[in-house]
Design a protein around this motif. Structure first.
Motif, short mmCIF file in Angstrom:
data_model
loop_
_atom_site.label_atom_id
_atom_site.label_comp_id
_atom_site.label_asym_id
_atom_site.label_seq_id
_atom_site.Cartn_x
_atom_site.Cartn_y
_atom_site.Cartn_z
N ILE A 1 -78.82 -28.01 -14.82
CA ILE A 1 -78.84 -27.73 -13.38
C ILE A 1 -77.61 -28.34 -12.71
O ILE A 1 -77.02 -27.74 -11.80
CB ILE A 1 -80.14 -28.24 -12.75
CG1 ILE A 1 -81.35 -27.59 -13.44
CG2 ILE A 1 -80.18 -27.91 -11.25
CD1 ILE A 1 -82.67 -28.24 -13.14
N SER B 1 -74.80 -26.04 -13.41
CA SER B 1 -74.91 -24.83 -12.58
C SER B 1 -74.43 -25.09 -11.16
O SER B 1 -73.73 -24.27 -10.56
CB SER B 1 -76.36 -24.32 -12.57
OG SER B 1 -77.19 -25.14 -11.77
N VAL C 1 -70.58 -25.29 -10.87
CA VAL C 1 -69.86 -24.02 -10.87
C VAL C 1 -69.51 -23.61 -9.45
O VAL C 1 -68.37 -23.22 -9.16
CB VAL C 1 -70.68 -22.92 -11.57
CG1 VAL C 1 -70.03 -21.55 -11.39
CG2 VAL C 1 -70.84 -23.22 -13.05
N THR C 2 -70.49 -23.71 -8.54
CA THR C 2 -70.26 -23.32 -7.15
C THR C 2 -69.54 -24.41 -6.37
O THR C 2 -68.52 -24.16 -5.71
CB THR C 2 -71.60 -23.00 -6.46
OG1 THR C 2 -72.26 -21.96 -7.19
CG2 THR C 2 -71.37 -22.52 -5.04
N GLN D 1 -80.02 -25.14 -4.91
CA GLN D 1 -80.49 -25.22 -6.29
C GLN D 1 -82.00 -25.31 -6.41
O GLN D 1 -82.59 -24.75 -7.32
CB GLN D 1 -79.86 -26.42 -7.01
CG GLN D 1 -78.35 -26.37 -7.17
CD GLN D 1 -77.83 -25.09 -7.73
OE1 GLN D 1 -77.37 -24.26 -6.97
NE2 GLN D 1 -77.89 -24.91 -9.01
N GLY E 1 -83.99 -16.62 -14.90
CA GLY E 1 -82.57 -16.74 -14.59
C GLY E 1 -82.02 -15.47 -13.97
O GLY E 1 -81.25 -15.53 -12.99
N SER F 1 -76.00 -23.23 -22.72
CA SER F 1 -75.55 -23.22 -21.32
C SER F 1 -74.17 -23.85 -21.20
O SER F 1 -73.28 -23.32 -20.51
CB SER F 1 -76.55 -23.97 -20.43
OG SER F 1 -77.83 -23.39 -20.50
N ILE G 1 -70.90 -21.70 -19.92
CA ILE G 1 -70.23 -22.12 -18.69
C ILE G 1 -68.79 -22.56 -18.98
O ILE G 1 -67.86 -22.22 -18.22
CB ILE G 1 -71.02 -23.25 -18.01
CG1 ILE G 1 -72.33 -22.70 -17.43
CG2 ILE G 1 -70.21 -23.89 -16.89
CD1 ILE G 1 -73.25 -23.74 -16.85
N VAL H 1 -73.90 -16.92 -11.02
CA VAL H 1 -73.91 -17.67 -12.29
C VAL H 1 -74.62 -19.00 -12.10
O VAL H 1 -75.44 -19.42 -12.93
CB VAL H 1 -72.46 -17.88 -12.80
CG1 VAL H 1 -72.45 -18.87 -13.96
CG2 VAL H 1 -71.85 -16.56 -13.23
N SER H 2 -74.31 -19.66 -10.98
CA SER H 2 -74.96 -20.94 -10.67
C SER H 2 -76.47 -20.76 -10.56
O SER H 2 -77.24 -21.55 -11.11
CB SER H 2 -74.40 -21.50 -9.36
OG SER H 2 -75.09 -22.65 -8.96
N PHE I 1 -78.27 -20.16 -14.11
CA PHE I 1 -78.52 -21.36 -14.93
C PHE I 1 -79.46 -22.33 -14.23
O PHE I 1 -80.19 -23.08 -14.90
CB PHE I 1 -77.20 -22.02 -15.30
CG PHE I 1 -76.44 -21.27 -16.36
CD1 PHE I 1 -76.84 -21.34 -17.68
CD2 PHE I 1 -75.37 -20.46 -16.02
CE1 PHE I 1 -76.17 -20.62 -18.66
CE2 PHE I 1 -74.69 -19.75 -16.99
CZ PHE I 1 -75.09 -19.82 -18.32
N ALA I 2 -79.48 -22.32 -12.89
CA ALA I 2 -80.48 -23.13 -12.18
C ALA I 2 -81.88 -22.58 -12.46
O ALA I 2 -82.84 -23.36 -12.61
CB ALA I 2 -80.20 -23.12 -10.68
#
Length: 356
Positions: free
Chosen positions: A45, A48, A51-52, A63, A112, A181, A185, A224-225, A228-229
């Motif tokens: 998490i 994820s 990423v943002t 999240q 996801g 993951s 990523i 994408v974030s 994976f969250a």
């Protein structure tokens, strides 16, 4: 040549760590396994969110909402069909879902994908905002997701939550999910998309002038974030064995913000280190919450709540010495590891020369 060597070393490291995970699963008690699993889930998490926030430079606080989506997908579809009547005793489960069962891996992927889809819908209006406004908007949508889950009683069992989820305290399974993951990523961030994310983070006007679509890449990073969250949230729900709307309050997001700030905004390996430090640190500092008696004298300072005080002081010290987090925007690469193994004292020598 170096790329091939790094790939082989990475695969070898994953195999060795999986062997360690097998040993932990077989030989270590369930309490330690649970802490390790929580570290791994929080690492997913944290990655994820980075990423943002760290790579695309967008201050998102959503999240917890995306975690809730993944957790509820696992809760809805992995509870054994024969036990669902006991879970949905207040309001019967939706007849279209009552006989639908999925294995955990499929429910994780579904959670996801649904989280990414909702992130795409949210991102269309929200990602036109910047800075604090974006943070407030994503935080609001996170709460909206939680409220919708609370009120969709025939699907999510409302405020009662979903119990009887087959418990998952398997270090091997969660380690593999974390490793996959991490690899995905890392590959994304080292691709042209990752370079576009970093360009947007550094200067949006310059990135747009170079032909990078701001909206497309921001939305991609956001989705994408969220994906994976959702995966991490599903694993979190399976680890707990139950999901409840109160598990996904907006304050949960602050834990992951703390992880990426401490580890390093814009560092994949920093997120991993941050997840371990924050999760394990909070757990092992519990001794400060328990009464302490020395030579028959009770120390009044040791009481519930002292743990967070000590942890906050340690965080302040870390921030003072590492303003950009432990890793900053750097990564722990195989070249650095090999150089350190070959010349372990070089770093100290350089510091000594600079000091002179």
């Amino acid at each position: 040549m170096n790329n091939k060597r790094n790939l082989m070393l990475t695969l070898a490291a994953i195999v060795v760590l999986f062997g360690v995970a097998c040993f932990v699963q077989a030989e270590v008690d369930s309490y330690i396994r649970r802490i390790i699993n929580l570290c791994l889930i929080y690492a997913i998490i944290g990655l994820s969110m980075n990423v943002t926030n760290g790579f695309a430079g967008q201050f998102s606080l959503g999240q917890a909402g995306f975690m809730a989506i993944g957790a509820y997908m696992v809760g809805i579809f992995t509870v054994p069909v024969e036990l669902r009547a006991d879970v949905f005793y207040a309001v019967p489960m939706n007849p279209n879902l009552v006989n639908v069962y999925m294995p955990l891996w499929l429910a994780l992927i579904l959670g996801g994908v649904l989280a990414a889809f909702i992130a795409g819908l949210i991102g269309t209006p929200v990602l036109r905002l910047r800075g604090d406004y974006l943070a407030i908007a994503t935080l609001g949508f996170s709460e909206i997701i939680r409220i919708v889950i609370t009120n969709a009683t025939s699907i999510t069992n409302g405020a009662l939550g979903i119990k009887n989820i087959p418990p998952l305290n398997d270090v091997r399974y969660i380690f593999l999910a974390t490793a996959v993951s991490y690899v995905i990523i890392t590959l994304l961030l080292n691709s042209s998309y990752g370079r576009a994310f970093k360009a947007i983070r550094e200067d949006e006007i310059a990135a747009e002038a170079m032909g990078i679509s701001l909206f497309y890449h921001k939305n991609l990073a956001f989705m994408v974030s969220a994906f994976f969250a959702g995966i991490g949230g599903g694993l979190y729900g399976a680890l707990l064995g139950t999901v409840d709307p109160k598990n996904f309050l907006f304050t949960l997001t602050y834990n992951f913000l703390l992880i990426i700030v401490l580890g390093g905004m814009g560092s994949v390996t920093g997120s991993m280190f941050g997840a371990i430090i924050v999760t394990a640190g909070l757990e092992y500092l519990r001794l400060f919450d328990e009464p302490l008696e020395l030579m028959g004298v009770v120390i009044p300072l040791f009481r519930p709540g002292l743990r967070m005080v000590v942890f906050s002081i340690l965080l302040m010290v870390c921030v003072l010495f590492w303003r950009h987090g432990i890793m900053g925007t750097n990564e722990l690469t195989w070249d650095k590891i090999i150089n350190f193994v070959k010349h372990p004292l070089d770093g100290f020598r350089k510091k000594g020369v600079q000091g002179k």
